[in-house]
Design an enzyme around this catalytic site. Structure first.
Site, PDB file in Angstrom:
ATOM      1  N   GLY A 150     -36.493 102.939  58.489  1.00  0.00           N
ATOM      2  CA  GLY A 150     -35.526 101.881  58.542  1.00  0.00           C
ATOM      3  C   GLY A 150     -35.695 100.767  57.733  1.00  0.00           C
ATOM      4  O   GLY A 150     -35.043  99.427  58.126  1.00  0.00           O
TER       5      GLY A 150
ATOM      6  N   ASP B  69     -32.121  93.408  45.869  1.00  0.00           N
ATOM      7  CA  ASP B  69     -32.383  93.095  47.266  1.00  0.00           C
ATOM      8  C   ASP B  69     -33.396  91.727  47.025  1.00  0.00           C
ATOM      9  O   ASP B  69     -33.104  90.683  47.597  1.00  0.00           O
ATOM     10  CB  ASP B  69     -33.134  94.079  48.178  1.00  0.00           C
ATOM     11  CG  ASP B  69     -33.486  93.396  49.618  1.00  0.00           C
ATOM     12  OD1 ASP B  69     -32.643  93.428  50.279  1.00  0.00           O
ATOM     13  OD2 ASP B  69     -34.652  93.240  49.787  1.00  0.00           O
TER      14      ASP B  69
ATOM     15  N   THR C 246     -29.473  98.670  62.998  1.00  0.00           N
ATOM     16  CA  THR C 246     -31.030  98.361  63.420  1.00  0.00           C
ATOM     17  C   THR C 246     -31.077  97.152  63.895  1.00  0.00           C
ATOM     18  O   THR C 246     -32.086  96.903  64.848  1.00  0.00           O
ATOM     19  CB  THR C 246     -31.565  98.924  62.274  1.00  0.00           C
ATOM     20  OG1 THR C 246     -31.164  99.932  61.359  1.00  0.00           O
ATOM     21  CG2 THR C 246     -33.187  98.916  62.410  1.00  0.00           C
TER      22      THR C 246
ATOM     23  N   GLU D  73     -33.256  82.597  58.517  1.00  0.00           N
ATOM     24  CA  GLU D  73     -34.712  82.907  58.319  1.00  0.00           C
ATOM     25  C   GLU D  73     -34.674  84.448  58.136  1.00  0.00           C
ATOM     26  O   GLU D  73     -35.433  85.040  57.452  1.00  0.00           O
ATOM     27  CB  GLU D  73     -35.432  82.595  59.717  1.00  0.00           C
ATOM     28  CG  GLU D  73     -36.707  82.807  59.540  1.00  0.00           C
ATOM     29  CD  GLU D  73     -37.427  81.815  58.515  1.00  0.00           C
ATOM     30  OE1 GLU D  73     -37.481  80.697  58.856  1.00  0.00           O
ATOM     31  OE2 GLU D  73     -37.790  82.283  57.575  1.00  0.00           O
TER      32      GLU D  73
ATOM     33  N   ALA E 130     -19.018  92.511  67.309  1.00  0.00           N
ATOM     34  CA  ALA E 130     -18.104  93.059  66.384  1.00  0.00           C
ATOM     35  C   ALA E 130     -18.909  94.290  65.756  1.00  0.00           C
ATOM     36  O   ALA E 130     -19.927  94.001  65.117  1.00  0.00           O
ATOM     37  CB  ALA E 130     -17.477  92.047  65.130  1.00  0.00           C
TER      38      ALA E 130
ATOM     39  N   GLU F 217     -32.124  99.805  52.367  1.00  0.00           N
ATOM     40  CA  GLU F 217     -30.762  99.201  52.621  1.00  0.00           C
ATOM     41  C   GLU F 217     -29.905 100.459  52.736  1.00  0.00           C
ATOM     42  O   GLU F 217     -30.365 101.789  52.333  1.00  0.00           O
ATOM     43  CB  GLU F 217     -30.199  98.332  51.389  1.00  0.00           C
ATOM     44  CG  GLU F 217     -30.925  97.118  51.248  1.00  0.00           C
ATOM     45  CD  GLU F 217     -30.831  96.170  52.472  1.00  0.00           C
ATOM     46  OE1 GLU F 217     -29.789  95.944  52.967  1.00  0.00           O
ATOM     47  OE2 GLU F 217     -31.801  95.939  52.816  1.00  0.00           O
TER      48      GLU F 217
ATOM     49  N   VAL G 145     -34.676  86.502  54.667  1.00  0.00           N
ATOM     50  CA  VAL G 145     -35.850  86.458  53.608  1.00  0.00           C
ATOM     51  C   VAL G 145     -37.123  86.845  54.591  1.00  0.00           C
ATOM     52  O   VAL G 145     -37.500  85.979  55.365  1.00  0.00           O
ATOM     53  CB  VAL G 145     -36.132  85.115  52.787  1.00  0.00           C
ATOM     54  CG1 VAL G 145     -37.142  85.486  51.911  1.00  0.00           C
ATOM     55  CG2 VAL G 145     -34.757  84.750  52.181  1.00  0.00           C
TER      56      VAL G 145
ATOM     57  N   GLY H  21     -37.448  95.557  59.173  1.00  0.00           N
ATOM     58  CA  GLY H  21     -37.327  96.293  60.329  1.00  0.00           C
ATOM     59  C   GLY H  21     -36.459  95.618  61.408  1.00  0.00           C
ATOM     60  O   GLY H  21     -36.502  94.343  61.346  1.00  0.00           O
TER      61      GLY H  21
ATOM     62  N   LYS I  43     -32.956  87.433  47.789  1.00  0.00           N
ATOM     63  CA  LYS I  43     -33.897  86.741  48.626  1.00  0.00           C
ATOM     64  C   LYS I  43     -34.505  85.452  47.899  1.00  0.00           C
ATOM     65  O   LYS I  43     -34.729  84.341  48.315  1.00  0.00           O
ATOM     66  CB  LYS I  43     -34.927  87.685  49.032  1.00  0.00           C
ATOM     67  CG  LYS I  43     -34.693  88.688  50.183  1.00  0.00           C
ATOM     68  CD  LYS I  43     -35.444  89.602  50.442  1.00  0.00           C
ATOM     69  CE  LYS I  43     -34.907  90.762  51.502  1.00  0.00           C
ATOM     70  NZ  LYS I  43     -35.878  91.949  51.568  1.00  0.00           N
TER      71      LYS I  43
END
Ligand code: HSE
Length: 332
Positions: free
Chosen positions: A185, A199, A15, A128, A45, A188, A131, A299, A203
């Protein structure tokens, strides 16, 4: 003299990675104008190079992320794979002098060397997108507030839980709310990372390490997530005009205290304001008082925006080998 060319290697084309590749290709000429350098997406990759749609990755594909990170011809490694072992690749790239741009909060937060590099404000490590996506809180702590004393920070840093809590407010069953978030989306690959608070904790560890210039490892963050029982708390909170959000907070008053937990917030609290993948971060400082940032925190496109800005920042600092543009004495 022809402009310097910088070669970019992208790891991960899901995504976020595919949104980065698409927006990089769209904006390539304006990015080149802004940096005064040629920028080439030289290699991508992916897990299964033979299955990928070539429109998503207009560069040669490889299945070997470690080799891409170690490749001395790649100047900027952009990592958007979310792979748990990505820290090795990021360290290898930094060790050989490349710049690294990553959106991988778990790779950073689980690796003491990388947290220490963030705490030392290593200029070749950009994160950046790790988070709150494009909400510029990393840059604010690293640069805008570099002369400040940070007293505390507090935020809603996980879009999936905000989305799920919003759906529960509308009486949607917990499991359906989680699968809605996956469909959007935000969640995780394993949504238990979102729901457990892992998560948001990653952060928070990143923000604390930058804010207080010391590696704040995950074991220092007290974490409690949400499950289906949170519906009862939501119903009770609603009777008093309150809302439940998964709040990440940290303060340092001699000792650092950091936590992630569901909290009942007053309806007027800025942290209660968002729905969907909205993130909010509030920072309390000595000189500037309390500052607040908010916006989409998850997103593909919003994270790609942060990756692009970090790629630009990396490109500006690399390849400065050219002689100064001013003739001697011109600035006197
Ligand atoms: N799963 C994360 C969230 C994605 O819901 O906020 C962005 O880090």
């Amino acid at each position: 003299m022809p402009p310097v060319e910088l070669r970019i290697g992208l790891i991960g084309c899901g995504t976020v990675g595919s949104a980065f590749a698409a927006s990089f290709v769209d904006r390539k000429s304006s990015l080149e104008q802004l940096t005064g350098k040629r920028l080439r997406l030289a290699r991508v990759a992916v897990l299964r190079p033979h299955l990928r749609d070539p429109r998503l990755a207009p560069a040669p594909l490889t299945g070997d992320a470690a080799a891409l990170a170690a490749d001395p011809t790649i100047d900027i490694v952009v990592e958007a794979s979310g792979a748990p072992n990505a820290a090795e690749w990021l360290r290898a790239a930094l060790d050989r002098g490349a710049a690294v741009v990553t959106a991988n909060k778990q790779a950073l937060a689980r690796d003491t060397t990388l947290l220490a590099a963030l705490a030392a404000r290593e200029s070749r490590l950009h994160c950046e997108g790790a988070v709150a996506a494009a909400v510029p809180i990393v840059r604010a702590l690293r640069e805008s507030l570099a002369g400040e004393e940070i007293h505390a920070l507090r935020g809603v840093l996980n879009g999936t839980t905000t989305y799920v809590l919003g759906r529960l407010e509308q009486q949607r069953p917990f499991a359906d709310a989680v699968s809605d978030a996956q469909r959007e989306g935000f969640a995780e690959r394993d949504p238990s990372d979102d729901l457990s608070g892992a998560d948001a904790a990653a952060k928070l560890a990143i923000l604390c390490s930058i804010a207080w210039r010391e590696p704040v490892t995950l074991d220092r963050v007290h974490v409690r997530g949400i499950d289906a029982t949170v519906s009862e708390t939501i119903a009770a909170a609603r009777e008093n005009g309150g809302r439940v959000r998964l709040v990440a907070s940290a303060q340092r008053n001699g000792h650092l205290y950091a936590s992630v937990e569901p909290q009942v917030l007053d309806g007027a609290d800025p942290l209660a304001s968002g729905t969907g993948a909205h993130n909010v971060v509030e920072v309390r400082t000595a000189l500037a008082g309390t500052l607040t940032w908010h916006g989409a925190g998850a997103g593909g496109r919003s994270t790609a925006s942060a990756l692009l800005a970090d790629t630009l920042a990396a490109a500006r600092t690399l390849g400065r080998a050219r002689p100064a543009a001013y003739p001697a004495g011109a600035l006197r």
